[in-house]
Scaffold this motif. Structure first.
Motif, PDB file in Angstrom:
ATOM      1  N   GLN A 246       0.821  -1.214   0.000  1.00  0.00           N
ATOM      2  CA  GLN A 246       0.000   0.000   0.000  1.00  0.00           C
ATOM      3  C   GLN A 246       0.857   1.267   0.000  1.00  0.00           C
ATOM      4  N   LYS A 247       2.008   1.211   0.667  1.00  0.00           N
ATOM      5  CA  LYS A 247       2.906   2.375   0.663  1.00  0.00           C
ATOM      6  C   LYS A 247       3.511   2.574  -0.715  1.00  0.00           C
ATOM      7  N   GLY A 248       3.870   1.475  -1.356  1.00  0.00           N
ATOM      8  CA  GLY A 248       4.339   1.507  -2.734  1.00  0.00           C
ATOM      9  C   GLY A 248       5.604   2.313  -2.950  1.00  0.00           C
ATOM     10  N   VAL A 249       5.992   2.395  -4.222  1.00  0.00           N
ATOM     11  CA  VAL A 249       7.160   3.169  -4.651  1.00  0.00           C
ATOM     12  C   VAL A 249       6.765   3.992  -5.868  1.00  0.00           C
ATOM     13  N   PRO A 250       7.499   5.059  -6.186  1.00  0.00           N
ATOM     14  CA  PRO A 250       7.172   5.867  -7.367  1.00  0.00           C
ATOM     15  C   PRO A 250       7.285   5.055  -8.656  1.00  0.00           C
ATOM     16  N   ASP A 251       6.317   5.227  -9.545  1.00  0.00           N
ATOM     17  CA  ASP A 251       6.331   4.600 -10.871  1.00  0.00           C
ATOM     18  C   ASP A 251       6.686   3.122 -10.790  1.00  0.00           C
ATOM     19  N   PRO A 252       5.861   2.318 -10.084  1.00  0.00           N
ATOM     20  CA  PRO A 252       6.214   0.912  -9.859  1.00  0.00           C
ATOM     21  C   PRO A 252       5.973   0.032 -11.092  1.00  0.00           C
ATOM     22  N   SER A 253       6.776  -1.011 -11.213  1.00  0.00           N
ATOM     23  CA  SER A 253       6.575  -2.057 -12.212  1.00  0.00           C
ATOM     24  C   SER A 253       7.226  -3.322 -11.683  1.00  0.00           C
ATOM     25  N   PHE A 254       6.852  -4.455 -12.294  1.00  0.00           N
ATOM     26  CA  PHE A 254       7.353  -5.736 -11.816  1.00  0.00           C
ATOM     27  C   PHE A 254       7.766  -6.601 -13.008  1.00  0.00           C
ATOM     28  N   ARG A 255       8.759  -7.443 -12.785  1.00  0.00           N
ATOM     29  CA  ARG A 255       9.094  -8.426 -13.803  1.00  0.00           C
ATOM     30  C   ARG A 255       9.552  -9.714 -13.127  1.00  0.00           C
ATOM     31  N   PHE A 256       9.305 -10.816 -13.829  1.00  0.00           N
ATOM     32  CA  PHE A 256       9.720 -12.126 -13.331  1.00  0.00           C
ATOM     33  C   PHE A 256      11.065 -12.482 -13.959  1.00  0.00           C
ATOM     34  N   ILE A 257      11.906 -13.122 -13.158  1.00  0.00           N
ATOM     35  CA  ILE A 257      13.233 -13.493 -13.613  1.00  0.00           C
ATOM     36  C   ILE A 257      13.662 -14.732 -12.836  1.00  0.00           C
ATOM     37  N   GLU A 258      14.533 -15.536 -13.411  1.00  0.00           N
ATOM     38  CA  GLU A 258      15.052 -16.695 -12.679  1.00  0.00           C
ATOM     39  C   GLU A 258      16.291 -16.270 -11.903  1.00  0.00           C
ATOM     40  N   LEU A 259      16.194 -16.372 -10.586  1.00  0.00           N
ATOM     41  CA  LEU A 259      17.310 -16.050  -9.707  1.00  0.00           C
ATOM     42  C   LEU A 259      17.567 -17.219  -8.774  1.00  0.00           C
ATOM     43  N   ASN A 260      18.803 -17.549  -8.562  1.00  0.00           N
ATOM     44  CA  ASN A 260      19.167 -18.597  -7.616  1.00  0.00           C
ATOM     45  C   ASN A 260      18.382 -19.886  -7.850  1.00  0.00           C
ATOM     46  N   GLY A 261      18.207 -20.205  -9.130  1.00  0.00           N
ATOM     47  CA  GLY A 261      17.590 -21.471  -9.495  1.00  0.00           C
ATOM     48  C   GLY A 261      16.083 -21.519  -9.436  1.00  0.00           C
TER      49      GLY A 261
END
Length: 304
Positions: A246-261
């Motif tokens: 709810q607090k969020g960040v300015p101009d938010p976006s998300f992406r999925f990526i493979e990290l650490n397997g």
């Protein structure tokens, strides 16, 4: 044979450079599993390059074995230094996110599973409690399958001693390793549902995904807002996640990526990585939520 100046200023031949570059992924993999930080691992590989460029080729019969031995010994020395650094760390410590996309280089499903497990956050956190020698033996044996005799040569130890180190390290890891789902499809599905519930402020939906004894571990190094203690229970974790969303960040976006397997969520603010979320999932429920917010540990993700 062509002679050229390498990126570090050393004069090398094409053959020497090509041989080193062919083994660079393995060296980086060993160093990262030993240290848990991409920057430290890259430093170690650079030091290994300097040793390689100045080595007497007549004394090097097996380049890969030589390079892994040098990298491992350098990583042990560095690990003894960074352990003191981690003890003074503000809040919980997590390994730096590591992009793992094995592509076609590791076609075998079983081998991919072993490599993914050896670099998972859950395992790397447990490895932090091993001694440098135990960690080296575990990484070389469990992740890369080196025979005990070869590891003994690399570490300048007797084979019986190496076997004892391996048994002690394996027992320690097995006792503390959290159970988690390894199927990438199921992990990705639950990760997407987790993001949707948190972003929409759906506490009830989020609680359905969280195990009753779920843990939330946030690594900020004191440089970003994050809990300085591990949160536990579904209610505490769920309410924290909803409040943070709810607090969020300015101009938010998300992406999925493979990290650490495994699948992970990179949260961006105006295109810059702000946080990384990764989940331990077992039997359809989220057992642990890892959040990385230390900006120093997100630098390597800026171009991904």
């Amino acid at each position: 044979m062509d002679v050229r100046v390498a990126w570090d200023g050393a004069v090398t031949t094409d053959t020497e450079t090509d041989v080193f570059e062919a083994h660079r992924p393995v060296l980086l993999g060993v160093a990262y599993r030993m240290l848990g930080r991409v920057a430290d691992a890259e430093d170690i590989v650079q030091e290994a390059w300097l040793r390689w460029s100045g080595a007497d080729r007549g004394e090097v019969r097996e380049p890969r074995a030589y390079l892994v031995r040098v990298t491992t010994r350098l990583a042990i020395d560095r690990l003894r230094q960074v352990k003191a650094r981690n003890e003074a760390y503000v809040g919980p410590w997590l390994p730096e996110p590591y992009v793992t996309d094995f592509g076609d280089t590791v076609p075998d499903t079983a081998e991919r599973a072993v490599l993914a497990d050896s670099v998972s956050l859950a395992v790397l956190v447990v490895l932090e409690s091993l001694s440098p020698l135990e960690r080296a033996v575990f990484v070389l044996r469990e992740a890369f399958g080196y025979p005990y005799a070869d590891i003994a040569v690399m570490l300048d130890r007797g084979e019986p001693a190496v076997r004892q180190l391996a048994a002690r390290a394996r027992k320690h890891v097995d006792e503390r390793r959290p159970r988690y789902e390894v199927d990438p499809g199921r992990r990705r599905d639950l990760t997407e549902r987790f993001l949707a519930a948190a972003a929409e402020g759906d506490l009830e939906g989020l609680l359905e995904l969280l195990a009753p004894d779920v843990r939330l571990v946030a690594d900020s190094g004191g440089k970003s807002r994050a809990p300085l203690r591990i949160l536990d229970t579904a209610d505490k974790v769920g309410r924290f996640l909803i409040g943070a969303a709810q607090k969020g960040v300015p101009d938010p976006s998300f992406r999925f990526i493979e990290l650490n397997g495994g699948p992970a969520i990179v949260a961006l603010s105006a295109g810059t990585p702000d946080s990384v979320f990764q989940l331990d999932i077992y039997e359809g429920r989220i057992q642990a939520v890892y959040i990385m917010r230390n900006p120093d540990k997100l630098v390597s993700l800026a171009g991904e």
